[in-house]
Design a protein around this motif. Sequence first.
Motif, PDB file in Angstrom:
ATOM      1  N   THR A  84       0.519  -1.306  -0.275  1.00 39.24           N
ATOM      2  CA  THR A  84      -0.049   0.145   0.521  1.00 39.24           C
ATOM      3  C   THR A  84       1.471   1.133  -0.297  1.00 39.24           C
ATOM      4  O   THR A  84       2.014   1.353   0.458  1.00 39.24           O
ATOM      5  CB  THR A  84      -0.508   0.307   1.304  1.00 39.24           C
ATOM      6  N   ALA A  85      -0.118   2.491  -0.620  1.00 41.74           N
ATOM      7  CA  ALA A  85       1.420   3.601  -0.493  1.00 41.74           C
ATOM      8  C   ALA A  85       1.182   4.138   0.748  1.00 41.74           C
ATOM      9  O   ALA A  85       2.816   4.613   0.935  1.00 41.74           O
ATOM     10  CB  ALA A  85      -0.008   4.078  -0.921  1.00 41.74           C
ATOM     11  N   THR A  86       0.677   3.753   1.747  1.00 40.48           N
ATOM     12  CA  THR A  86       1.086   4.347   2.878  1.00 40.48           C
ATOM     13  C   THR A  86       2.202   3.990   3.303  1.00 40.48           C
ATOM     14  O   THR A  86       3.043   3.768   4.305  1.00 40.48           O
ATOM     15  CB  THR A  86      -0.373   3.885   4.036  1.00 40.48           C
ATOM     16  N   ASP A  87       1.896   2.312   3.448  1.00 41.67           N
ATOM     17  CA  ASP A  87       3.851   1.376   4.128  1.00 41.67           C
ATOM     18  C   ASP A  87       4.776   2.173   3.230  1.00 41.67           C
ATOM     19  O   ASP A  87       5.626   1.814   4.046  1.00 41.67           O
ATOM     20  CB  ASP A  87       2.986   0.166   3.660  1.00 41.67           C
ATOM     21  N   VAL A  88       4.169   1.888   1.680  1.00 42.42           N
ATOM     22  CA  VAL A  88       5.795   2.737   1.386  1.00 42.42           C
ATOM     23  C   VAL A  88       6.397   3.720   1.953  1.00 42.42           C
ATOM     24  O   VAL A  88       7.202   4.240   1.925  1.00 42.42           O
ATOM     25  CB  VAL A  88       5.280   2.347  -0.620  1.00 42.42           C
ATOM     26  N   ALA A  89       4.748   4.931   1.911  1.00 41.28           N
ATOM     27  CA  ALA A  89       5.107   5.999   2.989  1.00 41.28           C
ATOM     28  C   ALA A  89       6.201   5.870   4.017  1.00 41.28           C
ATOM     29  O   ALA A  89       7.736   6.286   3.764  1.00 41.28           O
ATOM     30  CB  ALA A  89       4.721   7.153   2.748  1.00 41.28           C
ATOM     31  N   LEU A  90       5.831   5.509   4.622  1.00 40.64           N
ATOM     32  CA  LEU A  90       6.635   5.295   5.965  1.00 40.64           C
ATOM     33  C   LEU A  90       7.793   4.686   6.178  1.00 40.64           C
ATOM     34  O   LEU A  90       8.402   4.725   6.401  1.00 40.64           O
ATOM     35  CB  LEU A  90       4.912   4.609   7.017  1.00 40.64           C
ATOM     36  N   ASP A  91       7.933   3.354   5.427  1.00 41.67           N
ATOM     37  CA  ASP A  91       9.149   2.766   4.833  1.00 41.67           C
ATOM     38  C   ASP A  91      10.214   3.138   4.477  1.00 41.67           C
ATOM     39  O   ASP A  91      11.188   2.733   4.407  1.00 41.67           O
ATOM     40  CB  ASP A  91       8.588   0.772   4.724  1.00 41.67           C
ATOM     41  N   ASN A  92       9.566   4.360   3.874  1.00 45.75           N
ATOM     42  CA  ASN A  92      11.063   5.267   2.900  1.00 45.75           C
ATOM     43  C   ASN A  92      10.768   6.072   3.216  1.00 45.75           C
ATOM     44  O   ASN A  92      11.920   7.104   2.946  1.00 45.75           O
ATOM     45  CB  ASN A  92       9.824   5.345   1.264  1.00 45.75           C
ATOM     46  N   GLY A  93      10.925   6.189   5.002  1.00 44.68           N
ATOM     47  CA  GLY A  93      11.088   7.868   5.759  1.00 44.68           C
ATOM     48  C   GLY A  93      10.365   8.458   5.478  1.00 44.68           C
ATOM     49  O   GLY A  93      10.426   9.805   6.179  1.00 44.68           O
ATOM     50  N   TYR A  94       8.697   8.834   4.943  1.00 48.79           N
ATOM     51  CA  TYR A  94       8.063  10.312   5.103  1.00 48.79           C
ATOM     52  C   TYR A  94       7.646   9.710   6.263  1.00 48.79           C
ATOM     53  O   TYR A  94       7.059   8.847   6.749  1.00 48.79           O
ATOM     54  CB  TYR A  94       7.509   9.777   3.971  1.00 48.79           C
ATOM     55  N   GLU A  95       6.842  11.108   6.485  1.00 43.14           N
ATOM     56  CA  GLU A  95       6.537  11.385   8.124  1.00 43.14           C
ATOM     57  C   GLU A  95       5.002  11.298   7.799  1.00 43.14           C
ATOM     58  O   GLU A  95       3.715  10.805   8.794  1.00 43.14           O
ATOM     59  CB  GLU A  95       6.730  12.507   8.525  1.00 43.14           C
ATOM     60  N   SER A  96       4.628  11.726   6.123  1.00 38.70           N
ATOM     61  CA  SER A  96       2.877  11.782   5.865  1.00 38.70           C
ATOM     62  C   SER A  96       3.096  11.209   4.440  1.00 38.70           C
ATOM     63  O   SER A  96       3.222  10.834   3.837  1.00 38.70           O
ATOM     64  CB  SER A  96       2.456  13.021   5.955  1.00 38.70           C
ATOM     65  N   LEU A  97       1.166  10.104   4.323  1.00 38.92           N
ATOM     66  CA  LEU A  97       0.885  10.470   2.940  1.00 38.92           C
ATOM     67  C   LEU A  97       1.342  11.074   1.409  1.00 38.92           C
ATOM     68  O   LEU A  97       1.546  11.263   0.530  1.00 38.92           O
ATOM     69  CB  LEU A  97       0.169   9.570   3.101  1.00 38.92           C
ATOM     70  N   SER A  98       0.889  12.804   2.448  1.00 37.51           N
ATOM     71  CA  SER A  98       0.753  13.673   1.366  1.00 37.51           C
ATOM     72  C   SER A  98       1.752  14.313   0.979  1.00 37.51           C
ATOM     73  O   SER A  98       2.258  13.999   0.008  1.00 37.51           O
ATOM     74  CB  SER A  98       0.103  14.865   2.016  1.00 37.51           C
ATOM     75  N   GLY A  99       3.187  13.716   2.006  1.00 33.62           N
ATOM     76  CA  GLY A  99       4.265  14.849   1.872  1.00 33.62           C
ATOM     77  C   GLY A  99       4.736  13.210   0.761  1.00 33.62           C
ATOM     78  O   GLY A  99       5.340  14.007   0.058  1.00 33.62           O
ATOM     79  N   PHE A 100       4.452  12.267   0.573  1.00 33.53           N
ATOM     80  CA  PHE A 100       5.437  10.416   0.121  1.00 33.53           C
ATOM     81  C   PHE A 100       4.515  11.839  -1.378  1.00 33.53           C
ATOM     82  O   PHE A 100       5.333  11.010  -2.675  1.00 33.53           O
ATOM     83  CB  PHE A 100       4.886   9.995   0.663  1.00 33.53           C
ATOM     84  N   GLY A 101       3.463  11.578  -1.141  1.00 30.87           N
ATOM     85  CA  GLY A 101       2.515  11.777  -2.600  1.00 30.87           C
ATOM     86  C   GLY A 101       3.291  12.947  -3.607  1.00 30.87           C
ATOM     87  O   GLY A 101       3.229  12.801  -4.558  1.00 30.87           O
ATOM     88  N   TYR A 102       3.072  14.167  -2.451  1.00 31.67           N
ATOM     89  CA  TYR A 102       3.428  15.261  -3.577  1.00 31.67           C
ATOM     90  C   TYR A 102       5.715  14.912  -3.948  1.00 31.67           C
ATOM     91  O   TYR A 102       5.396  15.629  -6.032  1.00 31.67           O
ATOM     92  CB  TYR A 102       4.111  16.421  -2.777  1.00 31.67           C
ATOM     93  N   THR A 103       6.415  14.362  -3.297  1.00 34.81           N
ATOM     94  CA  THR A 103       7.266  14.280  -3.715  1.00 34.81           C
ATOM     95  C   THR A 103       7.519  13.118  -5.362  1.00 34.81           C
ATOM     96  O   THR A 103       8.008  13.361  -6.127  1.00 34.81           O
ATOM     97  CB  THR A 103       7.974  13.488  -3.022  1.00 34.81           C
TER      98      THR A 103
END
Length: 348
Positions: free
Chosen positions: A148-167
């Motif tokens: 899931t996008a949430t798991d991938v975001a947190l596992d890659n050092g992002y503090e939020s899904l929105s920050g991961f999504g933007y990048t």
Amino acid sequence: MKVADDELCDVWYQALLERASEYTGVFFAGVITTGVFCISVCRARKPKRENVEFYKDAKSALAAGYRPCKVCRPAENAHSAPLFVEEALALVRQDLKIRIADADLRKHGISPERVRRWFLQHHGITFQAFQRMQRVNIAIQELKSGRTATDVALDNGYESLSGFGYTYKRLTGAAPTQPAQIIVIHRFTTTLGPMLVCATERGVCLLQFTDRSMLETEFSDIQCLMNARIVAGENRHTQQAEKEISEYFAGTRRHFDLLLDLIGTDIQRSAWQALLAVPYGQTSSYRTIALQLNKPDAASAVAAAHGANRIAIVIPCHRLTGLDGAITGYDGGIARKAWLLEHEKNMS
């Protein structure tokens, strides 16, 4: 370009005598008596001042008729990453998902400013941007595997899904929940200078020397034609390209096994296939290729296809000469073409 400033050349000659590492890649010294060119740190016996000419780049030294020194391997080592960059990359490789901040570099005695300058000069991006692209490349593979996008975001050092999504969207042009088409780009060094390799999941789509003219246009073209974004990173195809090209220059490989992902017109594809059939150590001509394609009046079209070739060395347009065997134009430089032909002749 040959340097005519005697005062500057005297400074560079002193650097050559002292094997000054800070001048690595700043100049290339052509030794008249031996016919080779070197970089500042060369360990070979030093020539007299009157027997040395200086050039600002390896391409100019090659064009003047000099061969790369076998001791210092100038075109390769002048552009290889210095120790402080290798140390920074080693920190990244320990865990590609962890962001290495400036403070982390300083803790290891590495200057963030020097690392940033080197990446800007050789990759056109900062060290932090390079890391972001590496993490996004990993994220794409993990999303494709079903995470899931949430798991991938947190596992890659992002503090939020929105920050991961933007990048993610800024680099790939798609949201994490959408299929992302990317082309990874990797830089490596060779005997004749640094090269860039681009690859999709299907194969290599670009392989060129970094000083090729119109390279930025080629990047734009492949992104448009493949509806994909270029990001820094590696995959099995870029790794295979670096391995096989290194073996080619070492004289241990004559045929390439790389998978290619080519986009072109019918005549371009036909011409490229005909080029692939030209044997190692031999040459052909535009007219000969045209006749093989049953298009005797299409020599100009074959020449255009040769110019549109994005895969240097592997699709061997350097093996095309004039009907009389004369070495004709080559976007990588006539001197490089002559060197490649001589290299293959000597290894045959």
